[in-house]
Scaffold this motif. Structure first.
Motif, PDB file in Angstrom:
ATOM      1  N   GLY A 141      15.658  -7.976   0.677  1.00 25.32           N
ATOM      2  CA  GLY A 141      14.756  -6.947   1.243  1.00 25.32           C
ATOM      3  C   GLY A 141      13.253  -7.012   0.731  1.00 25.32           C
ATOM      4  N   ALA A 142      12.398  -6.262   1.337  1.00 22.08           N
ATOM      5  CA  ALA A 142      10.951  -6.534   1.011  1.00 22.08           C
ATOM      6  C   ALA A 142      10.225  -4.663   0.632  1.00 22.08           C
ATOM      7  N   ILE A 143       9.419  -4.867  -0.391  1.00 21.42           N
ATOM      8  CA  ILE A 143       8.945  -3.621  -0.631  1.00 21.42           C
ATOM      9  C   ILE A 143       7.427  -3.487  -0.387  1.00 21.42           C
ATOM     10  N   TYR A 144       6.752  -2.845   0.426  1.00 21.45           N
ATOM     11  CA  TYR A 144       5.609  -2.847   1.026  1.00 21.45           C
ATOM     12  C   TYR A 144       5.052  -1.645   0.992  1.00 21.45           C
ATOM     13  N   ARG A 145       3.609  -1.430   1.088  1.00 25.80           N
ATOM     14  CA  ARG A 145       2.720  -0.248   1.306  1.00 25.80           C
ATOM     15  C   ARG A 145       2.781   0.106   2.859  1.00 25.80           C
ATOM     16  N   ASP A 146       2.904   1.229   3.175  1.00 19.70           N
ATOM     17  CA  ASP A 146       2.747   1.463   4.368  1.00 19.70           C
ATOM     18  C   ASP A 146       1.281   1.287   4.937  1.00 19.70           C
ATOM     19  N   LYS A 147       1.262   0.812   5.972  1.00 23.51           N
ATOM     20  CA  LYS A 147      -0.086   0.204   6.628  1.00 23.51           C
ATOM     21  C   LYS A 147      -1.049   1.576   6.991  1.00 23.51           C
ATOM     22  N   GLU A 148      -0.375   2.583   7.439  1.00 24.54           N
ATOM     23  CA  GLU A 148      -1.297   3.808   7.903  1.00 24.54           C
ATOM     24  C   GLU A 148      -1.534   4.660   6.682  1.00 24.54           C
ATOM     25  N   SER A 149      -0.803   5.133   5.749  1.00 24.58           N
ATOM     26  CA  SER A 149      -1.028   6.108   4.707  1.00 24.58           C
ATOM     27  C   SER A 149      -1.633   5.129   3.620  1.00 24.58           C
ATOM     28  N   ARG A 150      -1.390   3.879   3.489  1.00 20.90           N
ATOM     29  CA  ARG A 150      -1.727   2.980   2.394  1.00 20.90           C
ATOM     30  C   ARG A 150      -1.534   3.540   0.746  1.00 20.90           C
ATOM     31  N   SER A 151      -0.494   4.636   0.924  1.00 19.96           N
ATOM     32  CA  SER A 151      -0.159   5.023  -0.527  1.00 19.96           C
ATOM     33  C   SER A 151       1.343   5.170  -0.547  1.00 19.96           C
ATOM     34  N   GLU A 152       2.083   5.351   0.580  1.00 16.05           N
ATOM     35  CA  GLU A 152       3.282   5.370   0.600  1.00 16.05           C
ATOM     36  C   GLU A 152       4.163   3.793   0.634  1.00 16.05           C
ATOM     37  N   ALA A 200      28.431  -5.630  -4.572  1.00 17.40           N
ATOM     38  CA  ALA A 200      27.356  -5.773  -5.044  1.00 17.40           C
ATOM     39  C   ALA A 200      26.323  -5.182  -4.408  1.00 17.40           C
ATOM     40  N   TYR A 201      25.269  -4.529  -4.990  1.00 16.51           N
ATOM     41  CA  TYR A 201      24.318  -3.483  -4.221  1.00 16.51           C
ATOM     42  C   TYR A 201      23.104  -3.514  -5.021  1.00 16.51           C
ATOM     43  N   ILE A 202      21.951  -3.079  -4.227  1.00 18.74           N
ATOM     44  CA  ILE A 202      20.623  -3.208  -4.832  1.00 18.74           C
ATOM     45  C   ILE A 202      20.292  -1.418  -4.709  1.00 18.74           C
ATOM     46  N   ARG A 203      19.673  -0.892  -5.573  1.00 17.22           N
ATOM     47  CA  ARG A 203      19.209   0.386  -5.365  1.00 17.22           C
ATOM     48  C   ARG A 203      17.726   0.444  -6.169  1.00 17.22           C
ATOM     49  N   LEU A 204      17.076   1.464  -5.162  1.00 10.84           N
ATOM     50  CA  LEU A 204      15.637   1.580  -5.740  1.00 10.84           C
ATOM     51  C   LEU A 204      15.522   3.139  -6.086  1.00 10.84           C
ATOM     52  N   TYR A 205      14.908   3.316  -7.224  1.00 11.36           N
ATOM     53  CA  TYR A 205      14.795   4.716  -7.685  1.00 11.36           C
ATOM     54  C   TYR A 205      13.326   5.154  -7.749  1.00 11.36           C
ATOM     55  N   ASP A 206      13.048   6.402  -7.627  1.00 11.20           N
ATOM     56  CA  ASP A 206      11.642   6.871  -7.703  1.00 11.20           C
ATOM     57  C   ASP A 206      11.603   7.508  -9.341  1.00 11.20           C
ATOM     58  N   THR A 207      11.057   7.042 -10.126  1.00 17.70           N
ATOM     59  CA  THR A 207      11.093   7.186 -11.401  1.00 17.70           C
ATOM     60  C   THR A 207      10.052   8.591 -11.589  1.00 17.70           C
ATOM     61  N   ASP A 208       9.284   8.891 -10.807  1.00 15.26           N
ATOM     62  CA  ASP A 208       8.364  10.143 -10.647  1.00 15.26           C
ATOM     63  C   ASP A 208       9.257  11.558 -10.260  1.00 15.26           C
ATOM     64  N   LYS A 209      10.326  11.130  -9.937  1.00  7.84           N
ATOM     65  CA  LYS A 209      11.279  12.236  -9.100  1.00  7.84           C
ATOM     66  C   LYS A 209      12.554  12.252  -9.792  1.00  7.84           C
TER      67      LYS A 209
END
Length: 85
Positions: free
Chosen positions: A47-58, A15-24
């Motif tokens: 796991g956890a998906i979160y926004r980067d505190k510094e860039s606020r966009s990544e 078993a595994y979990i994968r994340l994809y960037d649909t814009d790329k």
């Protein structure tokens, strides 16, 4: 209900979990491989998906891999990480 149905994480193989960037063009961003185990646990905080505190966009992904004895404990785990219903 995994315990009621006599199901657990032990029944998962490869078993595994994968994340994809649909814009790329569905580029794989990260992959979290779950180790085979013989645990009778019925829940997993992968796991956890979160926004980067510094860039606020990544967006970032942090692998946690915390096995939960009962999947019903997930609310308590999420509260630990600041999630509120």
């Amino acid at each position: 209900k995994g315990a009621e149905k006599h199901q657990s994480l032990a029944s998962l193989k490869n078993a595994y979990i994968r994340l994809y960037d649909t814009d790329k063009n569905d580029e794989e961003i990260c992959r979290f491989n779950m180790e085979d185990n013989s645990s009778d646990a019925t829940g997993l905080l992968a796991g956890a998906i979160y926004r980067d505190k510094e860039s606020r966009s990544e967006w970032k992904f942090a692998a946690i891999g915390e096995v939960l004895k009962e999947a019903s404990y997930i609310g308590q785990i999420l509260a630990r990480y600041g999630y509120k219903n």
